[in-house]
Structure formats: structure tokens, C-alpha cells
Design an enzyme around this catalytic site. Sequence first.
Site, PDB file in Angstrom:
ATOM      1  N   SER A  72       2.278   5.156  -0.689  1.00  0.00           N
ATOM      2  CA  SER A  72       4.327   5.185  -1.721  1.00  0.00           C
ATOM      3  C   SER A  72       4.565   6.735  -2.481  1.00  0.00           C
ATOM      4  O   SER A  72       6.093   6.167  -2.545  1.00  0.00           O
ATOM      5  CB  SER A  72       3.466   4.004  -3.474  1.00  0.00           C
ATOM      6  OG  SER A  72       2.912   5.229  -3.947  1.00  0.00           O
ATOM      7  N   LYS A  96       6.995  13.086  -7.805  1.00  0.00           N
ATOM      8  CA  LYS A  96       6.797  11.487  -7.312  1.00  0.00           C
ATOM      9  C   LYS A  96       7.412  11.062  -8.662  1.00  0.00           C
ATOM     10  O   LYS A  96       7.178  11.095 -10.209  1.00  0.00           O
ATOM     11  CB  LYS A  96       5.776  10.867  -7.214  1.00  0.00           C
ATOM     12  CG  LYS A  96       6.095   9.561  -6.634  1.00  0.00           C
ATOM     13  CD  LYS A  96       4.175   8.622  -6.054  1.00  0.00           C
ATOM     14  CE  LYS A  96       4.218   7.331  -5.652  1.00  0.00           C
ATOM     15  NZ  LYS A  96       3.113   7.068  -5.253  1.00  0.00           N
ATOM     16  N   SER A  99      -2.142   6.822  -1.170  1.00  0.00           N
ATOM     17  CA  SER A  99      -0.072   7.133  -1.315  1.00  0.00           C
ATOM     18  C   SER A  99       0.302   8.762  -1.120  1.00  0.00           C
ATOM     19  O   SER A  99       1.249   8.728  -0.802  1.00  0.00           O
ATOM     20  CB  SER A  99       0.370   6.659  -2.505  1.00  0.00           C
ATOM     21  OG  SER A  99       0.611   5.028  -2.648  1.00  0.00           O
TER      22      SER A  99
HETATM   23  N1  GLN Z   1      -0.645   1.087   0.079  1.00  0.00           N
HETATM   24  C1  GLN Z   1      -1.590   1.617  -1.065  1.00  0.00           C
HETATM   25  C2  GLN Z   1      -1.561   0.433  -1.558  1.00  0.00           C
HETATM   26  O1  GLN Z   1      -0.452  -0.378  -1.613  1.00  0.00           O
HETATM   27  C3  GLN Z   1      -2.260   2.507  -1.513  1.00  0.00           C
HETATM   28  C4  GLN Z   1      -0.484   3.019  -2.812  1.00  0.00           C
HETATM   29  C5  GLN Z   1      -1.519   4.094  -3.733  1.00  0.00           C
HETATM   30  O2  GLN Z   1      -2.373   4.855  -3.348  1.00  0.00           O
HETATM   31  N2  GLN Z   1      -0.670   4.415  -4.737  1.00  0.00           N
HETATM   32  O3  GLN Z   1      -2.532  -0.173  -2.585  1.00  0.00           O
END
Ligand code: GLN
Length: 496
Positions: A158, A83, A182
Site C-alpha cells: 500500500s 506515507k 506494504s
Molecule cells: N497488501 C496487504 C494488504 O492488503 C498488505 C498491506 C500492508 O502491508 N499494509 O493487507
Amino acid sequence: MTPVNDDIEALKNRISSGETTARAVVESSVDAAEKLNEPLNAFLQIDRNGAMTRAEEIDKSLWSQNGDGTSVPALAGIPVAIKDNICVRGMQTSCGSRILGDYHPPYNATVIDRLLAAGAVLVGKTNCDEFAMGSSNENSAFGPVKNPWDTSRVPGGSSGGSAAAVAAGIVPIALGSDTGGSVRQPAALCGVVGLKPTYGRNSRYGLVAFASSLDQVGIFGRNTKDVARVLGIVSGRDTHDATTAAVPVPNYTAGLTNDANDLKGARIGFPRSLFGDGLDTEVRASVEAVVDVYRDLGAEVVDVELPNAKYSIAVYYIIATAEASSNLARFDGARYGYRAKDAPELRQMYRKTREEGFGAEVKRRIMLGTYVLSAGYYEAYYGKAQQVRSLLKEDFSKAFESCDAIITPTSPTPAFLIGEKSDDPLAMYLNDIYTVTANLAGIPGISVPCGLSSNRLPIGFQLLGAYWSEPTLFKLAHAYEMARPFTERPPICVDN
Ligand code: GLN
């Protein structure tokens, strides 16, 4: 020859026995990454030259090692995707943001050093929501990632690029970060396995910080065993990250055999109240069917309560934004990445850089986070959220007195359409209802595919365990996979 159907141990053995070469495996992975980036947009950088050079070096060293019987490193020649918020020396680390668009870190994250020491070959950096803020990958400054099962849909976020790359068979393993789901949520939406380890299990050194009390590097794989193997490699104490714990790293793949699995004595917690409102009926039926499979395998299913889980979205979006507003203060044009032009003095340079460099969702979070930390509101929001976080931790401790793992859906729905929720932050945040609890409590969670919806979109279930219970989660997840193997492949895949 593609890596898609092998588990990583089989693949490594084929490379080290000379049946194939690291060069051939890595070349097919890089070819696939390039070819499938057109429809998927999963990669922000593909490092063909670096990957091929390293694969050749690995072939050479295997050839000389095999002669003297030296044992072959666990990931020798295995292609891996990273990532784009995890630092790799010599590659970009944009975090999906314009503000870091050109940033090339001078060092490796600890997890990267450990992967490399085990012989992994890094094929590229994957697309993600900007600074890992999002649940759909639509917040990347470099365009959305498409779901390999249906390119009109999101892959989740994400870490959507990493999930899509594994689902499409480009790489057998990818790293992501999981602050509120994410890794697990995109894993569920793309039909692969995704793990968020216990907080402190692996190092965050070199992972660009979003919310430091919640962030953890997670692992995507095509099956539980691969994920378990990689966790064993990247985990453990790191002097660069004081939050890593000196808890010994067990052999996570021990006991994950292909024999019939008897789960007699295992207890699966079923939080009935989380299977109600807002849950898609097909997802519910699919996860309830998983519960039946566990029962058939001999496990006992017990009811558990998590009375404070209903507050978890509110608590998460206070704590995560508060920490983000502080962590992202460093991006001001002075040291990293993008700097606005034509700013007559320093303060305007900061302001213009941040205005032009950050996207809308990141700005929304910085403002929310600054607000909840501001004088007069701190106790009412941030202080209160921390109190509820403690209550949630107690809920889990209590629940784990009567069970070994708790089962939930990973995501309330299968993959939604690109654009469907992008104008409605609250609808987007509600996607995270099942995943944020693990980050707030610091416990591990794994998402495992459990079938397809009627329109052929993957569904995943989640297992949550007590601190350091990864071996239990792996055992349960693996037992399910052996009983109900998920063999479907998406239409956008190296096989097709
Ligand atoms: N969807 C969650 C957010 O928008 C989690 C994001 C993540 O785990 N980096 O914060």
C-alpha cells in the site's frame, strides 16, 4: 543539482562542508515532487513552505555548528517523504481515505520526531491505499499512484507513493508502513530497497493502526546502506508504544564497506517449495540468479522447509481483517475527519459517515473481520488462524537453525496493469504470498532490486531473517548490491 545519485551520507557531507546547501537540495526535491506529481500522483501533500523554512534553519545551524566543531546530525538537510498514515504535526494525515480527508494530527509520530532530531526535512505526505489496505495503490480515495517505470502499471501497495517517490529520485528516503508487505512489495515493483524491521524494533506511536499485531513502520531507500542508516535513527524503545523492545540499537552501517565482500560462512536458506506455482518465470530466473551470486560470494545455500507457509494468505486475511474491524471502529464522525451531513440522529450519523467515508475495500475488510470475530465463528476462523500463526513462527525458528537468512521473491510478478486485478480481491491478495509471512512471524524482511524483466519492469528478491537479525540482512543485501549494482533508472525520474 538533484539528490538522485548520492547516498545520504555523501549528500549530508556535501551539505555540511558547504559544497551545497540544505536549501538547494530541498528545493530540487520539492520542485521534482511538484513536477512529477502530474504523471505519478505520488504525493497527497507537498509542503514547500515548511520544507524550505526548515532547510534554511538547518543551513544556519550548520554554519554556526561547523565553527565550534559540533558533529553534524546524520540526516542534516536530507529530504524525506512520509506515507500519509504516519502523523506529522502541521500536515494532513488522510490515510488515503475520505473519512480522514481533512485530519491534521496535533502531534508527531515517534519515528517523525526521531527523523527531525536527526536533521531530516519532510517534503510531503505520500499517497497510499486507503488505511494501507491493498497491494496496488488503487484503493486510495485520491486516485492511484502510477509506477515510474510504466505509468500504465501499479507501483505496488500500500505504500506506493513512497516507493514511487524514491524510485523517481524525488527523495532518497521515504517511510511507509508494512502490515503484510506494504513496504517490500512496492519496493520490488519500483526497483528500490524496502525494509520491514522486526516487530518491536521501532515505534508505532502515531502510525494510524491497521492491524496492530502486524503493523510496523518500514523504510524505502535507493540502497541498503541508506536504509540501514535510517533504521538506526528511528529505532528503539519508546514509552508511547509498549510493543517496542528494549533491545539495543546497533550501528547498522558498521561493516557495510565497499570492499569485496566475502560471505564465507554465511548460510542462505532456499525454500524450494515457494518457487513453484504462480511464480512468474522471469521472476523465478532472476531470484535463482541471485542465489548463484551468493554462492559465488562464498555463501553456502541450504534447503529449508516452511510447511505452513501455504496457509499464510488465509491466516493473514483473517487476522488482519479482524484487527482492522476493531481498529477502524473509532472512525464514526464523532471525533475525527469527515462527518455525514443531514443525519437526524446519532446512530444514523455513524452509519452515514462510515458508508460515505470508507471505500469498498475497507468496507469489505471490516465486514470480513467482524464476521471472523463473531460469536459461533470466532474459534473456527480467528482462533484457528492464531494457531496456524504459531505453527508458522515455529517453521521459521526451525529454519533459522540451519541458515542465517531465507531468500524468496518479494512479489510473484513484476508490476501489473492498473485495473488488471482490481475486480478480483483474491487475485490481489495472492500478490502478498511472499511478504505476509514475515508480519505473521514478527521477523524482519528486506527487498532488494535484482534486475529488470524483458519489458523493463523491476524485479526484487526478499531476504527474511530471525528476530533482530537486521545486521545480517543488511550485510547480505549490501554484499549483493556490491556484486551486482542496480543502476537502471525509470523513464519518469528527476534525471530525465
Ligand atoms: N497488501 C496487504 C494488504 O492488503 C498488505 C498491506 C500492508 O502491508 N499494509 O493487507
